[in-house]
Design a protein around this motif. Structure first.
Motif, PDB file in Angstrom:
ATOM      1  N   TYR A 123      16.291  -3.283  28.123  1.00 50.61           N
ATOM      2  CA  TYR A 123      16.590  -4.433  26.915  1.00 50.61           C
ATOM      3  C   TYR A 123      15.658  -5.701  27.390  1.00 50.61           C
ATOM      4  CZ  TYR A 123      19.022  -8.083  24.483  1.00 50.61           C
ATOM      5  OH  TYR A 123      19.337  -9.312  23.907  1.00 50.61           O
ATOM      6  N   LEU A 124      15.767  -6.336  28.514  1.00 52.41           N
ATOM      7  CA  LEU A 124      15.287  -7.505  28.891  1.00 52.41           C
ATOM      8  C   LEU A 124      13.511  -7.399  28.796  1.00 52.41           C
ATOM      9  CD1 LEU A 124      17.557  -8.490  31.766  1.00 52.41           C
ATOM     10  CD2 LEU A 124      17.418  -9.236  29.491  1.00 52.41           C
ATOM     11  N   SER A 125      13.080  -5.967  28.990  1.00 50.69           N
ATOM     12  CA  SER A 125      11.803  -5.914  29.121  1.00 50.69           C
ATOM     13  C   SER A 125      10.817  -6.271  27.817  1.00 50.69           C
ATOM     14  CB  SER A 125      11.118  -4.505  29.928  1.00 50.69           C
ATOM     15  OG  SER A 125      11.603  -3.428  28.791  1.00 50.69           O
ATOM     16  N   HIS A 126      11.984  -6.162  26.615  1.00 48.87           N
ATOM     17  CA  HIS A 126      11.323  -6.445  25.521  1.00 48.87           C
ATOM     18  C   HIS A 126      11.321  -7.892  25.072  1.00 48.87           C
ATOM     19  CE1 HIS A 126      12.261  -2.176  24.863  1.00 48.87           C
ATOM     20  NE2 HIS A 126      11.719  -2.296  23.800  1.00 48.87           N
ATOM     21  N   SER A 127      12.028  -8.725  25.943  1.00 51.17           N
ATOM     22  CA  SER A 127      11.793 -10.148  25.843  1.00 51.17           C
ATOM     23  C   SER A 127      10.286 -10.817  26.049  1.00 51.17           C
ATOM     24  CB  SER A 127      12.915 -10.933  26.850  1.00 51.17           C
ATOM     25  OG  SER A 127      12.366 -10.600  28.090  1.00 51.17           O
ATOM     26  N   ARG A 128       9.876 -11.870  25.574  1.00 53.20           N
ATOM     27  CA  ARG A 128       8.847 -12.462  25.700  1.00 53.20           C
ATOM     28  C   ARG A 128       8.379 -12.959  27.110  1.00 53.20           C
ATOM     29  NH1 ARG A 128       7.673 -15.425  19.724  1.00 53.20           N
ATOM     30  NH2 ARG A 128       7.859 -13.625  18.555  1.00 53.20           N
ATOM     31  N   SER A 129       9.600 -13.402  27.802  1.00 51.46           N
ATOM     32  CA  SER A 129       9.376 -13.888  29.082  1.00 51.46           C
ATOM     33  C   SER A 129       9.943 -12.998  30.313  1.00 51.46           C
ATOM     34  CB  SER A 129       9.990 -15.068  29.259  1.00 51.46           C
ATOM     35  OG  SER A 129      11.410 -15.036  28.918  1.00 51.46           O
ATOM     36  N   GLU A 130       9.278 -12.943  31.291  1.00 47.69           N
ATOM     37  CA  GLU A 130       9.866 -11.966  32.341  1.00 47.69           C
ATOM     38  C   GLU A 130      10.991 -12.270  32.893  1.00 47.69           C
ATOM     39  OE1 GLU A 130       7.181 -11.883  35.959  1.00 47.69           O
ATOM     40  OE2 GLU A 130       5.567 -11.709  34.617  1.00 47.69           O
ATOM     41  N   ARG A 131      11.973 -11.257  32.836  1.00 50.63           N
ATOM     42  CA  ARG A 131      13.166 -11.299  33.139  1.00 50.63           C
ATOM     43  C   ARG A 131      13.718  -9.917  33.557  1.00 50.63           C
ATOM     44  NH1 ARG A 131      12.700 -15.972  31.857  1.00 50.63           N
ATOM     45  NH2 ARG A 131      13.828 -17.051  30.360  1.00 50.63           N
ATOM     46  N   GLU A 132      14.462 -10.096  34.741  1.00 47.34           N
ATOM     47  CA  GLU A 132      15.051  -8.761  35.367  1.00 47.34           C
ATOM     48  C   GLU A 132      16.424  -8.739  35.298  1.00 47.34           C
ATOM     49  OE1 GLU A 132      14.085  -8.587  39.586  1.00 47.34           O
ATOM     50  OE2 GLU A 132      13.816 -10.890  39.546  1.00 47.34           O
ATOM     51  N   ALA A 133      17.132  -7.588  35.414  1.00 49.06           N
ATOM     52  CA  ALA A 133      18.573  -7.266  35.273  1.00 49.06           C
ATOM     53  C   ALA A 133      19.043  -6.979  36.793  1.00 49.06           C
ATOM     54  CB  ALA A 133      18.934  -5.922  34.635  1.00 49.06           C
TER      55      ALA A 133
END
Length: 309
Positions: A123-133
Motif C-alpha cells: 500500500y505504501l509503495s503506491h505513494s509518491r514519496s518513499e515510505r516503509e511499513a
C-alpha cells in the motif's frame, strides 16, 4: 486531423460546474466532458483546468482543444481495496490500520505470504514519496483491530519506546465464556512461554513477565459476557491467557481452554476479541491521537442475539 478549438465566455446563465459547461459547448456526454478535463484539453482564463467540479463564474473564458474523432475517457479514481486491512488513520509519519481477523501480522518461520506487514508495505509503495511499513506492535492472527506502523524507522522507534513505557492506551472489546461475577476487575499475573510457544500463568521468576489487564463488564448474556478490556502492559496472548486462566476464555479460542470457549451462537472461526481503540502521542507533533474502530459484524450480531442479564 487538426484539433478543434472552442472558446466561450461564461455568462450568468451558463455559470456553474466546468464539466457541465464543457458538455454544453462541445455537445458531448457527461463522461466525455469529464474525460476532456482529465486529459488536459480544457483551460480557464489561460490556465489548465484539472477539476471537473470547479465552479465557473460570469466572465471566465473557457477554451477547449480536442480531436473530435477521439474518445476522451474519464480517469477513474483508483481505490485501495485489501481484505487484510483498512486504513483508520494516516499522515506523513504514521499509519494506523484496522486488521482483519485471520491475517498474520508478520511472517512465521514457514515464510507465510500476504501478512499485514507485506500488504501495508505494498500500500505504501503506491505513494509518491518513499515510505516503509515499520512495525511497532502486533495482534494475534485471529484478533481484529487497530495496529500502528511508523512510515520511517526513526518514527517507529519513537513509538516502540512509547509502548515500552506503557504510554499508549489500548482498549479491546471481548466476549468471554460464562458469566463474570464482578462488574469490573484486574488480572495481575506472570506469564511464561512453553516449549510449544503457548503462554501460561506461572509464579514470578526471571523467565516470566508481569501482565496486567483491567476489564469492565458491559453486558451479561446467557453463558457469555461482553467486556471492555484495557492493557497497561502488552504481553503476547495476554488477554486470552488471563481470561482462560480465570475459566472465562474468549469465545472461539482454540488454543486456551478451547472446550470452555465453545458457544452455540459463536460459529465464526475467529475469536471474539477486537482492538477497538488506540491512543498515542504523535511521535513528531507530540499531539495526543485517538483512533477508533467499529465492532466487527460477527461480534455485533452475537450481542444483538443475546438476552441481557
Amino acid at each position: 486531423m487538426a484539433l478543434k478549438q472552442i472558446s466561450e465566455t461564461v455568462t450568468e446563465e451558463t455559470a456553474g460546474r466546468t464539466d457541465a459547461f464543457v458538455r454544453r459547448v462541445c455537445e458531448t456526454s457527461h463522461s466525455q466532458s469529464r474525460g476532456l478535463i482529465d486529459r488536459g484539453c480544457v483551460w480557464i482564463d489561460g490556465e489548465l483546468c484539472c477539476e471537473s467540479a470547479r465552479s465557473l463564474e460570469p466572465g471566465n473564458c473557457v477554451e477547449v482543444r480536442f480531436d473530435p474523432t477521439q474518445r476522451y475517457r474519464e480517469k477513474k479514481e483508483r481505490r485501495w481495496d485489501d481484505r487484510t486491512f483498512t486504513v483508520a488513520y494516516e499522515d506523513d509519519h504514521v499509519i494506523v490500520v484496522d486488521k482483519a481477523a485471520g491475517t498474520l501480522t508478520v511472517p512465521t518461520d514457514r515464510g507465510d505470504r500476504n501478512t499485514l506487514v507485506d500488504r501495508v508495505s505494498i500500500y505504501l509503495s503506491h505513494s509518491r514519496s518513499e515510505r516503509e511499513a515499520c512495525l511497532v506492535h502486533r495482534l494475534d492472527r485471529d484478533v481484529s483491530g487497530l495496529l500502528i506502523f511508523g512510515k520511517h524507522l526513526a518514527v517507529a522507534e519513537l513509538l516502540i519506546e512509547q509502548f515500552k513505557q506503557q504510554k499508549p492506551e489500548r482498549i479491546y472489546s471481548a466476549i468471554v465464556a460464562g458469566e463474570l461475577s464482578d462488574d469490573e476487575g484486574t488480572f495481575r499475573t506472570h506469564l511464561a512461554t512453553g516449549n510449544n510457544l503457548e503462554r501460561y500463568v506461572t509464579a514470578p521468576s526471571k523467565h516470566s513477565e508481569e501482565a496486567i489487564t483491567h476489564y469492565r463488564v458491559l453486558k451479561r448474556m446467557e453463558d457469555a459476557t461482553y467486556v471492555e478490556v484495557s492493557l497497561p502492559t502488552g504481553k503476547r496472548n495476554q488477554i486470552r491467557v488471563q481470561f482462560a486462566h480465570a475459566k472465562h476464555p474468549i469465545l472461539g479460542d482454540r488454543k486456551y481452554e478451547p472446550k470452555r470457549a465453545v458457544h452455540p451462537r459463536w460459529i465464526r472461526r475467529r475469536i471474539a476479541l477486537h482492538a477497538k481503540s488506540l491512543s498515542f502521542h504523535h511521535p513528531v507533533t507530540g499531539e495526543m491521537k485517538t483512533v477508533e474502530s467499529p465492532l466487527p459484524a460477527a461480534m455485533e450480531k452475537f450481542l444483538r442475539g443475546g438476552k441481557k442479564r
